[in-house]
Motif scaffolding. Structure first.
Motif, PDB file in Angstrom:
ATOM      1  N   VAL A 170     -43.096  11.893  68.372  1.00 51.76           N
ATOM      2  CA  VAL A 170     -42.950  11.552  66.952  1.00 51.76           C
ATOM      3  C   VAL A 170     -41.739  12.274  66.358  1.00 51.76           C
ATOM      4  O   VAL A 170     -40.935  11.672  65.630  1.00 51.76           O
ATOM      5  N   LEU A 171     -41.601  13.556  66.680  1.00 47.06           N
ATOM      6  CA  LEU A 171     -40.447  14.311  66.194  1.00 47.06           C
ATOM      7  C   LEU A 171     -39.137  13.743  66.747  1.00 47.06           C
ATOM      8  O   LEU A 171     -38.128  13.681  66.040  1.00 47.06           O
ATOM      9  N   TRP A 172     -39.161  13.345  68.016  1.00 44.89           N
ATOM     10  CA  TRP A 172     -37.973  12.724  68.616  1.00 44.89           C
ATOM     11  C   TRP A 172     -37.608  11.440  67.880  1.00 44.89           C
ATOM     12  O   TRP A 172     -36.427  11.200  67.571  1.00 44.89           O
ATOM     13  N   SER A 173     -38.612  10.612  67.598  1.00 42.01           N
ATOM     14  CA  SER A 173     -38.375   9.366  66.873  1.00 42.01           C
ATOM     15  C   SER A 173     -37.824   9.648  65.479  1.00 42.01           C
ATOM     16  O   SER A 173     -36.914   8.942  65.003  1.00 42.01           O
ATOM     17  N   MET A 174     -38.340  10.675  64.828  1.00 38.13           N
ATOM     18  CA  MET A 174     -37.819  11.046  63.510  1.00 38.13           C
ATOM     19  C   MET A 174     -36.355  11.462  63.601  1.00 38.13           C
ATOM     20  O   MET A 174     -35.543  11.125  62.723  1.00 38.13           O
ATOM     21  N   GLY A 175     -35.999  12.177  64.673  1.00 39.27           N
ATOM     22  CA  GLY A 175     -34.608  12.577  64.857  1.00 39.27           C
ATOM     23  C   GLY A 175     -33.688  11.372  64.997  1.00 39.27           C
ATOM     24  O   GLY A 175     -32.582  11.352  64.440  1.00 39.27           O
ATOM     25  N   ILE A 176     -34.134  10.357  65.732  1.00 44.52           N
ATOM     26  CA  ILE A 176     -33.343   9.135  65.885  1.00 44.52           C
ATOM     27  C   ILE A 176     -33.116   8.484  64.520  1.00 44.52           C
ATOM     28  O   ILE A 176     -31.994   8.062  64.187  1.00 44.52           O
ATOM     29  N   TYR A 177     -34.172   8.405  63.721  1.00 41.61           N
ATOM     30  CA  TYR A 177     -34.042   7.750  62.418  1.00 41.61           C
ATOM     31  C   TYR A 177     -33.279   8.610  61.419  1.00 41.61           C
ATOM     32  O   TYR A 177     -32.688   8.073  60.471  1.00 41.61           O
ATOM     33  N   VAL A 178     -33.285   9.917  61.602  1.00 42.19           N
ATOM     34  CA  VAL A 178     -32.433  10.768  60.772  1.00 42.19           C
ATOM     35  C   VAL A 178     -30.966  10.431  61.031  1.00 42.19           C
ATOM     36  O   VAL A 178     -30.157  10.309  60.094  1.00 42.19           O
ATOM     37  N   LEU A 179     -30.596  10.272  62.302  1.00 45.93           N
ATOM     38  CA  LEU A 179     -29.231   9.869  62.643  1.00 45.93           C
ATOM     39  C   LEU A 179     -28.887   8.514  62.018  1.00 45.93           C
ATOM     40  O   LEU A 179     -27.802   8.336  61.451  1.00 45.93           O
ATOM     41  N   LEU A 180     -29.803   7.562  62.139  1.00 49.96           N
ATOM     42  CA  LEU A 180     -29.576   6.243  61.560  1.00 49.96           C
ATOM     43  C   LEU A 180     -29.469   6.313  60.040  1.00 49.96           C
ATOM     44  O   LEU A 180     -28.615   5.655  59.435  1.00 49.96           O
ATOM     45  N   GLY A 181     -30.336   7.115  59.430  1.00 48.90           N
ATOM     46  CA  GLY A 181     -30.313   7.251  57.981  1.00 48.90           C
ATOM     47  C   GLY A 181     -29.042   7.918  57.484  1.00 48.90           C
ATOM     48  O   GLY A 181     -28.465   7.511  56.468  1.00 48.90           O
ATOM     49  N   LEU A 182     -28.575   8.937  58.197  1.00 46.77           N
ATOM     50  CA  LEU A 182     -27.342   9.619  57.797  1.00 46.77           C
ATOM     51  C   LEU A 182     -26.147   8.679  57.916  1.00 46.77           C
ATOM     52  O   LEU A 182     -25.244   8.699  57.068  1.00 46.77           O
ATOM     53  N   GLY A 183     -26.125   7.861  58.970  1.00 45.09           N
ATOM     54  CA  GLY A 183     -25.048   6.893  59.113  1.00 45.09           C
ATOM     55  C   GLY A 183     -25.081   5.841  58.016  1.00 45.09           C
ATOM     56  O   GLY A 183     -24.050   5.508  57.422  1.00 45.09           O
ATOM     57  N   LEU A 184     -26.274   5.305  57.736  1.00 45.25           N
ATOM     58  CA  LEU A 184     -26.403   4.305  56.677  1.00 45.25           C
ATOM     59  C   LEU A 184     -26.124   4.904  55.305  1.00 45.25           C
ATOM     60  O   LEU A 184     -25.635   4.223  54.405  1.00 45.25           O
ATOM     61  N   ASN A 185     -26.414   6.187  55.149  1.00 46.90           N
ATOM     62  CA  ASN A 185     -26.183   6.852  53.869  1.00 46.90           C
ATOM     63  C   ASN A 185     -24.695   6.889  53.520  1.00 46.90           C
ATOM     64  O   ASN A 185     -24.330   6.883  52.346  1.00 46.90           O
ATOM     65  N   ILE A 186     -23.835   6.937  54.532  1.00 43.08           N
ATOM     66  CA  ILE A 186     -22.394   6.882  54.273  1.00 43.08           C
ATOM     67  C   ILE A 186     -22.038   5.552  53.612  1.00 43.08           C
ATOM     68  O   ILE A 186     -21.242   5.507  52.661  1.00 43.08           O
ATOM     69  N   ILE A 187     -22.652   4.467  54.093  1.00 46.81           N
ATOM     70  CA  ILE A 187     -22.343   3.136  53.580  1.00 46.81           C
ATOM     71  C   ILE A 187     -23.012   2.897  52.233  1.00 46.81           C
ATOM     72  O   ILE A 187     -22.374   2.476  51.268  1.00 46.81           O
ATOM     73  N   VAL A 188     -24.306   3.182  52.157  1.00 47.06           N
ATOM     74  CA  VAL A 188     -25.085   2.873  50.954  1.00 47.06           C
ATOM     75  C   VAL A 188     -24.984   3.987  49.919  1.00 47.06           C
ATOM     76  O   VAL A 188     -24.738   3.727  48.734  1.00 47.06           O
TER      77      VAL A 188
END
Length: 334
Positions: free
Chosen positions: A41-59
């Protein structure tokens, strides 16, 4: 209330570096006493943190509606998987290539549509995400595996050590999360970051100040897409397989919800949003089946009561307060 306010002000006086170090120490120690399920679960959260940080640059920074972010996530994963399975390239060596492919795809897609704004841009990015998913499902070129995807991808190996266990993959993701947070924070406080803020607040005024808004927005798309490609490689390293569902619209919605619910333009907000969207549904399994409804309800409630998110960026919060004051003044004068 006064004591609570004083305590809150005291917490705000703590330097961000100390918060970051404390958070990193907690992230390092947290998986040690728990079992592999919660580590996953923590690993999955880390993946989505990366995705969220990348999307945060755009949005969050550039203010662009991107609802096809999962397509770049899938592109990164498929690029790494195909290079590993078809050409025998070690997965670690495919990392820069997957990032490059996702970044170039982000540029190709964004360049002709950057003149669009708001809902129109969101619709185009949704369409692009579905195009990528359908191409993967239909086994374009006979190398994507069709609806079943690709299997048997080797894990990342560094100096003879293979990242096969859940714990080792968690620490690998944590390493990239730490680097990403540092890089995004530096970007936010750079000249480019300020240009993104100006474009988000008022594109016409930004153009009048001499900012090349098309170039600035294109850079945001490229960087955000490239980070999604990185997350795709880390995903396929542990799972060992990839399928077209990785680029589904629902995945893009979850990533968008992480940014909006956590706090637009806020790095701590991404962490909180990921906890709410990924961590809690896994911990409370009975909520997981209702996650889609929870996402919709949470976004409606947040848009009404906290449009900036749970932990919004200070600049975004200041903008919202200014808008509220302007609306209140207009209502009073009317």
């Amino acid at each position: 209330m006064a004591k609570l306010s004083q305590r809150t002000m005291g917490l705000r006086r703590i330097k961000p570096l100390y918060w970051a170090l404390a958070g990193l120490a907690l992230a390092i120690v947290l998986p040690l006493p728990i079992n592999d399920y919660y580590r996953a679960v923590l690993w999955s959260m880390g993946i989505y943190v990366l995705l969220g940080l990348g999307l945060n640059i755009i949005v969050g920074y550039a203010g662009l509606f991107q609802l096809g972010h999962a397509a770049f996530y899938a592109l990164g994963a498929y690029t790494a998987a195909m290079l590993n399975l078809l050409l025998g390239i070690p997965l670690l060596a495919t990392l820069p290539l997957a990032i490059l492919v996702a970044g170039v795809a982000g540029f190709i897609v964004s360049r002709p549509i950057l003149h669009l704004r708001g809902d129109y841009l969101a619709i185009v990015t949704i369409a692009f995400g579905e195009i990528i998913r359908m191409l993967l499902v239909n086994n374009v070129g006979g190398i994507t595996g069709g609806a079943n995807g690709l299997f048997g991808v080797e894990p990342i190996e560094i100096f003879g050590y293979e990242f096969t266990s859940v714990l080792s993959n968690y620490y690998l993701v944590l390493f990239f999360v730490a680097i990403t947070i540092f890089a995004v924070n530096r970007l936010e406080n750079s000249r480019l970051g300020r240009a993104w803020m100006y474009v988000r607040e008022d594109q016409v005024a930004a153009e009048a100040m001499g900012i090349d808004t098309v170039r600035v927005k294109a850079i945001a798309f490229v960087l955000g897409s490239a980070w999604a490609g990185l997350a795709g490689v880390l995903y396929v390293s542990r799972i060992g397989s990839v399928s077209p569902d990785l680029g589904s619209f629902l995945e893009s919605v979850i990533m968008f919800a992480i940014v909006v619910l956590g706090g637009v333009g806020s790095i701590p907000g991404i962490l909180v949003g990921t906890l709410g969207m990924i961590g809690l549904p896994e911990v409370f399994r009975f909520v997981k089946d209702w996650r889609d409804a929870f996402v919709g309800l949470a976004m409606v409630v947040m848009m009404i009561f906290r449009p900036g998110g749970l932990l919004p960026n200070r600049r975004v919060a200041a903008e919202l307060e200014t808008e509220k004051d302007a609306v209140a003044t207009t209502a009073a004068s009317g």
